[in-house]
Design an enzyme around this catalytic site. Structure first.
Site, PDB file in Angstrom:
ATOM      1  N   GLN A   1       0.827  -1.216   0.000  1.00 14.29           N
ATOM      2  CA  GLN A   1       0.000   0.000   0.000  1.00 14.29           C
ATOM      3  C   GLN A   1       0.863   1.268   0.000  1.00 14.29           C
ATOM      4  O   GLN A   1       0.757   2.131  -0.889  1.00 14.29           O
ATOM      5  CB  GLN A   1      -0.906   0.033   1.241  1.00 14.29           C
ATOM      6  CG  GLN A   1      -1.611   1.376   1.394  1.00 14.29           C
ATOM      7  CD  GLN A   1      -2.382   1.521   2.688  1.00 14.29           C
ATOM      8  OE1 GLN A   1      -3.591   1.476   2.677  1.00 14.29           O
ATOM      9  NE2 GLN A   1      -1.690   1.714   3.805  1.00 14.29           N
TER      10      GLN A   1
ATOM     11  N   SER B   1       6.155   1.675  13.838  1.00 14.21           N
ATOM     12  CA  SER B   1       4.707   1.544  14.044  1.00 14.21           C
ATOM     13  C   SER B   1       4.290   1.953  15.453  1.00 14.21           C
ATOM     14  O   SER B   1       5.037   1.741  16.416  1.00 14.21           O
ATOM     15  CB  SER B   1       4.342   0.072  13.824  1.00 14.21           C
ATOM     16  OG  SER B   1       3.073  -0.203  14.339  1.00 14.21           O
TER      17      SER B   1
ATOM     18  N   TYR C   1       4.583  -8.782  16.215  1.00 14.26           N
ATOM     19  CA  TYR C   1       4.829  -7.697  15.246  1.00 14.26           C
ATOM     20  C   TYR C   1       5.386  -6.468  15.971  1.00 14.26           C
ATOM     21  O   TYR C   1       6.381  -5.871  15.537  1.00 14.26           O
ATOM     22  CB  TYR C   1       3.519  -7.354  14.526  1.00 14.26           C
ATOM     23  CG  TYR C   1       3.584  -6.101  13.682  1.00 14.26           C
ATOM     24  CD1 TYR C   1       3.969  -6.163  12.349  1.00 14.26           C
ATOM     25  CD2 TYR C   1       3.242  -4.857  14.220  1.00 14.26           C
ATOM     26  CE1 TYR C   1       4.033  -5.003  11.568  1.00 14.26           C
ATOM     27  CE2 TYR C   1       3.297  -3.706  13.452  1.00 14.26           C
ATOM     28  CZ  TYR C   1       3.700  -3.773  12.131  1.00 14.26           C
ATOM     29  OH  TYR C   1       3.760  -2.629  11.372  1.00 14.26           O
TER      30      TYR C   1
ATOM     31  N   GLU D   1       2.509   0.240  17.082  1.00 12.30           N
ATOM     32  CA  GLU D   1       2.459  -1.021  17.837  1.00 12.30           C
ATOM     33  C   GLU D   1       3.650  -1.171  18.786  1.00 12.30           C
ATOM     34  O   GLU D   1       3.610  -2.016  19.680  1.00 12.30           O
ATOM     35  CB  GLU D   1       2.378  -2.209  16.880  1.00 12.30           C
ATOM     36  CG  GLU D   1       0.997  -2.397  16.273  1.00 12.30           C
ATOM     37  CD  GLU D   1      -0.062  -2.846  17.293  1.00 12.30           C
ATOM     38  OE1 GLU D   1       0.293  -3.477  18.304  1.00 12.30           O
ATOM     39  OE2 GLU D   1      -1.231  -2.518  17.077  1.00 12.30           O
TER      40      GLU D   1
HETATM   41  P1  NDP Z   1       1.805  -3.918   3.017  1.00  7.82           P
HETATM   42  O1  NDP Z   1       1.549  -5.201   3.725  1.00  7.82           O
HETATM   43  O2  NDP Z   1       0.756  -3.377   2.104  1.00  7.82           O
HETATM   44  O3  NDP Z   1       3.146  -4.067   2.134  1.00  7.82           O
HETATM   45  C1  NDP Z   1       4.258  -4.774   2.617  1.00  7.82           C
HETATM   46  C2  NDP Z   1       5.314  -4.796   1.531  1.00  7.82           C
HETATM   47  O4  NDP Z   1       6.464  -5.527   2.020  1.00  7.82           O
HETATM   48  C3  NDP Z   1       4.878  -5.507   0.235  1.00  7.82           C
HETATM   49  O5  NDP Z   1       5.452  -4.843  -0.866  1.00  7.82           O
HETATM   50  C4  NDP Z   1       5.509  -6.891   0.400  1.00  7.82           C
HETATM   51  O6  NDP Z   1       5.739  -7.552  -0.820  1.00  7.82           O
HETATM   52  C5  NDP Z   1       6.831  -6.499   1.049  1.00  7.82           C
HETATM   53  N1  NDP Z   1       7.496  -7.629   1.716  1.00  7.82           N
HETATM   54  C6  NDP Z   1       7.003  -8.370   2.726  1.00  7.82           C
HETATM   55  N2  NDP Z   1       7.890  -9.297   3.097  1.00  7.82           N
HETATM   56  C7  NDP Z   1       8.989  -9.127   2.293  1.00  7.82           C
HETATM   57  C8  NDP Z   1      10.228  -9.799   2.150  1.00  7.82           C
HETATM   58  N3  NDP Z   1      10.528 -10.833   2.908  1.00  7.82           N
HETATM   59  N4  NDP Z   1      11.122  -9.371   1.224  1.00  7.82           N
HETATM   60  C9  NDP Z   1      10.803  -8.322   0.412  1.00  7.82           C
HETATM   61  N5  NDP Z   1       9.634  -7.659   0.483  1.00  7.82           N
HETATM   62  C10 NDP Z   1       8.733  -8.070   1.405  1.00  7.82           C
HETATM   63  O7  NDP Z   1       2.200  -2.842   4.113  1.00  7.82           O
HETATM   64  P2  NDP Z   1       1.948  -1.256   4.153  1.00  7.82           P
HETATM   65  O8  NDP Z   1       2.300  -0.697   2.843  1.00  7.82           O
HETATM   66  O9  NDP Z   1       0.622  -0.991   4.751  1.00  7.82           O
HETATM   67  O10 NDP Z   1       3.012  -0.816   5.243  1.00  7.82           O
HETATM   68  C11 NDP Z   1       4.350  -0.474   4.876  1.00  7.82           C
HETATM   69  C12 NDP Z   1       5.255  -0.610   6.100  1.00  7.82           C
HETATM   70  O11 NDP Z   1       4.796   0.296   7.105  1.00  7.82           O
HETATM   71  C13 NDP Z   1       5.256  -1.992   6.736  1.00  7.82           C
HETATM   72  O12 NDP Z   1       6.548  -2.246   7.224  1.00  7.82           O
HETATM   73  C14 NDP Z   1       4.289  -1.845   7.903  1.00  7.82           C
HETATM   74  O13 NDP Z   1       4.579  -2.763   8.931  1.00  7.82           O
HETATM   75  C15 NDP Z   1       4.547  -0.414   8.321  1.00  7.82           C
HETATM   76  N6  NDP Z   1       3.419   0.243   8.946  1.00  7.82           N
HETATM   77  C16 NDP Z   1       2.216   0.317   8.283  1.00  7.82           C
HETATM   78  C17 NDP Z   1       1.150   0.959   8.861  1.00  7.82           C
HETATM   79  C18 NDP Z   1      -0.179   1.011   8.185  1.00  7.82           C
HETATM   80  O14 NDP Z   1      -1.163   1.363   8.871  1.00  7.82           O
HETATM   81  N7  NDP Z   1      -0.292   0.732   6.905  1.00  7.82           N
HETATM   82  C19 NDP Z   1       1.279   1.612  10.177  1.00  7.82           C
HETATM   83  C20 NDP Z   1       2.586   1.432  10.798  1.00  7.82           C
HETATM   84  C21 NDP Z   1       3.609   0.811  10.173  1.00  7.82           C
HETATM   85  P3  NDP Z   1       4.584  -8.484  -1.517  1.00  7.82           P
HETATM   86  O15 NDP Z   1       3.698  -7.529  -2.273  1.00  7.82           O
HETATM   87  O16 NDP Z   1       5.397  -9.368  -2.384  1.00  7.82           O
HETATM   88  O17 NDP Z   1       3.866  -9.197  -0.416  1.00  7.82           O
HETATM   89  P1  GDR Z   2      -3.723  -3.159  13.174  1.00  2.00           P
HETATM   90  O1  GDR Z   2      -4.749  -3.148  11.931  1.00  2.00           O
HETATM   91  O2  GDR Z   2      -3.675  -4.463  13.853  1.00  2.00           O
HETATM   92  O3  GDR Z   2      -4.030  -1.960  14.017  1.00  2.00           O
HETATM   93  O4  GDR Z   2      -2.323  -2.982  12.427  1.00  2.00           O
HETATM   94  P2  GDR Z   2      -5.997  -4.075  11.589  1.00  2.00           P
HETATM   95  O5  GDR Z   2      -6.776  -3.363  10.563  1.00  2.00           O
HETATM   96  O6  GDR Z   2      -5.586  -5.480  11.289  1.00  2.00           O
HETATM   97  O7  GDR Z   2      -6.812  -4.106  12.982  1.00  2.00           O
HETATM   98  C1  GDR Z   2      -7.330  -2.933  13.578  1.00  2.00           C
HETATM   99  C2  GDR Z   2      -8.220  -3.302  14.744  1.00  2.00           C
HETATM  100  O8  GDR Z   2      -9.398  -3.958  14.257  1.00  2.00           O
HETATM  101  C3  GDR Z   2      -9.662  -5.092  15.062  1.00  2.00           C
HETATM  102  N1  GDR Z   2     -10.487  -6.042  14.288  1.00  2.00           N
HETATM  103  C4  GDR Z   2     -10.097  -6.697  13.188  1.00  2.00           C
HETATM  104  N2  GDR Z   2      -8.940  -6.658  12.497  1.00  2.00           N
HETATM  105  C5  GDR Z   2      -8.838  -7.414  11.366  1.00  2.00           C
HETATM  106  N3  GDR Z   2      -7.726  -7.375  10.644  1.00  2.00           N
HETATM  107  N4  GDR Z   2      -9.890  -8.234  10.948  1.00  2.00           N
HETATM  108  C6  GDR Z   2     -11.073  -8.307  11.628  1.00  2.00           C
HETATM  109  O9  GDR Z   2     -11.974  -9.022  11.241  1.00  2.00           O
HETATM  110  C7  GDR Z   2     -11.191  -7.489  12.796  1.00  2.00           C
HETATM  111  N5  GDR Z   2     -12.204  -7.278  13.682  1.00  2.00           N
HETATM  112  C8  GDR Z   2     -11.771  -6.401  14.581  1.00  2.00           C
HETATM  113  C9  GDR Z   2      -8.273  -5.605  15.418  1.00  2.00           C
HETATM  114  O10 GDR Z   2      -8.361  -6.503  16.513  1.00  2.00           O
HETATM  115  C10 GDR Z   2      -7.595  -4.273  15.729  1.00  2.00           C
HETATM  116  O11 GDR Z   2      -7.920  -3.875  17.028  1.00  2.00           O
HETATM  117  C11 GDR Z   2      -2.146  -2.017  11.395  1.00  2.00           C
HETATM  118  C12 GDR Z   2      -1.079  -2.581  10.427  1.00  2.00           C
HETATM  119  O12 GDR Z   2      -1.030  -1.754   9.293  1.00  2.00           O
HETATM  120  C13 GDR Z   2       0.286  -2.618  11.076  1.00  2.00           C
HETATM  121  O13 GDR Z   2       1.267  -2.945  10.077  1.00  2.00           O
HETATM  122  C14 GDR Z   2       0.597  -1.231  11.658  1.00  2.00           C
HETATM  123  O14 GDR Z   2       1.849  -1.221  12.279  1.00  2.00           O
HETATM  124  C15 GDR Z   2      -0.495  -0.817  12.643  1.00  2.00           C
HETATM  125  O15 GDR Z   2      -1.733  -0.782  11.942  1.00  2.00           O
HETATM  126  C16 GDR Z   2      -0.223   0.567  13.209  1.00  2.00           C
END
Ligand code: NDP
Ligand code: GDR
Length: 329
Positions: free
Chosen positions: A13, A131, A155, A133
């Site tokens: 994303q 994060s 995580y 987290e």
């Molecule tokens: P996504 O899950 O959408 O994307 C993760 C990316 O990492 C994908 O491109 C995936 O590739 C790649 N990837 C995973 N494992 C590997 C690996 N072993 N080697 C190479 N590439 C790999 O995550 P987001 O874009 O939402 O998040 C980006 C980063 O920000 C992540 O590190 C996430 O933990 C962190 N983050 C995200 C938040 C959020 O709310 N979105 C909040 C806080 C932190 P592939 O497409 O092949 O699976």
């Molecule tokens: P989070 O995001 O764990 O905060 O991590 P997620 O959307 O998975 O969960 C948010 C909250 O919703 C509750 N929940 C559910 N979650 C999922 N996935 N599916 C369900 O059906 C459901 N029902 C309730 C969860 O328990 C949680 O409380 C995201 C990721 O992007 C991480 O990579 C990032 O670091 C943190 O946000 C900040």
């Protein structure tokens, strides 16, 4: 000369939005991709299918976070001015099922990159996607960059390690390395098993008669939800400063999963009460609580502020799902 950026996680994303942002700023963008069984990379297809962009200003390279030799080769080849490290196992719930993979990718994967940064010129600027987290169940509300780490899931532990190592490498080896402590951020490109996208898609599927109900875990959970477009802007700003620092990126607002349900279902013209069921499969062994960020430092130093509101974002995500379903996707 155009600046060069390397993005790990470009197919995710955030990686896809960041690639767009950097291309619009005339960067040469390099992305790390993994070998997968299909060549589909839906979030960046619009870029790779554009002959004006692909292999002109956007280049993809195969590597895995577990393979330092391949990663090093990519860094050599792309010679980046800036590295945005976004790759990792990003699902908190699934990290309880695959803790070792999560740690290896997210914690050790980051360490591997930092070790490489140490060997290259300290001119390479490094951004790590940390994060909220890492704070787990904090005592302070809202949290800022000084809040103690108390992760409550694999995580969060992996991100805490990676965040601290980024600090250690900045302070010990003088790297230009920043942590962006990112709170939840969403969009129409969010993975389908994250709760906002799941709810918006579920509402659209029910509206289209493709599904009778939506199963969720804990709907009382609270999160600080912003839009991914705003957060990638923050990542870029963090690397444009004179000195490397850590920044919280957050909206400062808490909303419940139930509010996401209400907003999405109303946007789809449905009464949410009729369609939501709880399934213990989606409950987590332990839940983070009251993660709400104080982004004052990013606001004051970077001039960063989120543009999207919670309601605008969920309504727009729901409309997008309705459109996708009407196109048979
Ligand atoms: P996504 O899950 O959408 O994307 C993760 C990316 O990492 C994908 O491109 C995936 O590739 C790649 N990837 C995973 N494992 C590997 C690996 N072993 N080697 C190479 N590439 C790999 O995550 P987001 O874009 O939402 O998040 C980006 C980063 O920000 C992540 O590190 C996430 O933990 C962190 N983050 C995200 C938040 C959020 O709310 N979105 C909040 C806080 C932190 P592939 O497409 O092949 O699976
Ligand atoms: P989070 O995001 O764990 O905060 O991590 P997620 O959307 O998975 O969960 C948010 C909250 O919703 C509750 N929940 C559910 N979650 C999922 N996935 N599916 C369900 O059906 C459901 N029902 C309730 C969860 O328990 C949680 O409380 C995201 C990721 O992007 C991480 O990579 C990032 O670091 C943190 O946000 C900040």
């Amino acid at each position: 000369m155009a600046k060069r950026a390397l993005i790990t996680g470009i197919t995710g994303q955030d990686g896809s939005f960041l690639a767009e942002l950097l291309l619009a700023k005339d960067y040469e963008v390099h992305g790390v991709v993994r070998r997968t069984s299909t060549l589909e990379r839906t979030r960046i297809d619009h870029l790779t299918s554009n002959p004006e962009i692909y292999n002109k200003s956007l280049f993809l390279h195969y590597a895995e976070l577990s393979e330092p030799i391949a990663l090093r080769r990519v860094i050599d080849k792309s010679a980046p001015d800036e590295v945005y490290h976004l790759a990792g196992q990003s699902h908190v719930g699934i990290s309880f099922e695959i803790p070792e993979t999560t740690l290896d990718m997210t914690a050790t994967g980051t360490l591997r990159l930092l070790e490489m940064m140490r060997d290259y010129s300290t001119q390479i600027r490094f951004f790590h996607a940390s994060s909220s987290e890492i704070f787990g169940r904090p005592d302070h509300f809202p949290q800022n960059e000084t809040c103690p780490f108390k992760p409550v899931n694999p995580y969060g532990c992996a991100k805490a390690y990676a965040t601290l190592m980024t600090d250690v490498y900045r302070e010990t080896y003088g790297l230009f390395a920043c942590n962006g402590i990112l709170y939840n951020h969403e969009s129409q490109r969010r993975g389908e098993n994250f709760v906002t996208r799941k709810i918006c898609r579920g509402a659209a599927q029910i509206k289209a008669g493709l599904k009778d109900y939506l199963t969720l875990g804990d709907v009382t959970s609270l999160r600080d939800w912003g839009h991914a477009e705003d957060y990638v802007q923050g990542m870029w700003l963090a690397l444009q400063q004179d000195a490397p620092e850590n920044y919280v990126f957050a909206t400062g607002e808490l909303h419940s999963v139930d509010e996401v349900v209400q907003t999405a279902f109303i946007a789809a013209g449905l009464d949410p009460k009729k369609f939501i069921r709880q399934d213990p499969r989606f409950m987590r062994p332990s839940e983070s609580t009251r993660l709400v960020g104080d982004a004052s430092k990013a606001k004051n130093k970077l001039g960063w502020a989120p543009k999207w509101t919670f309601t605008e974002m969920i309504e727009s995500m729901t409309r997008h799902e309705i459109k996708l379903i009407s196109q048979g996707k």
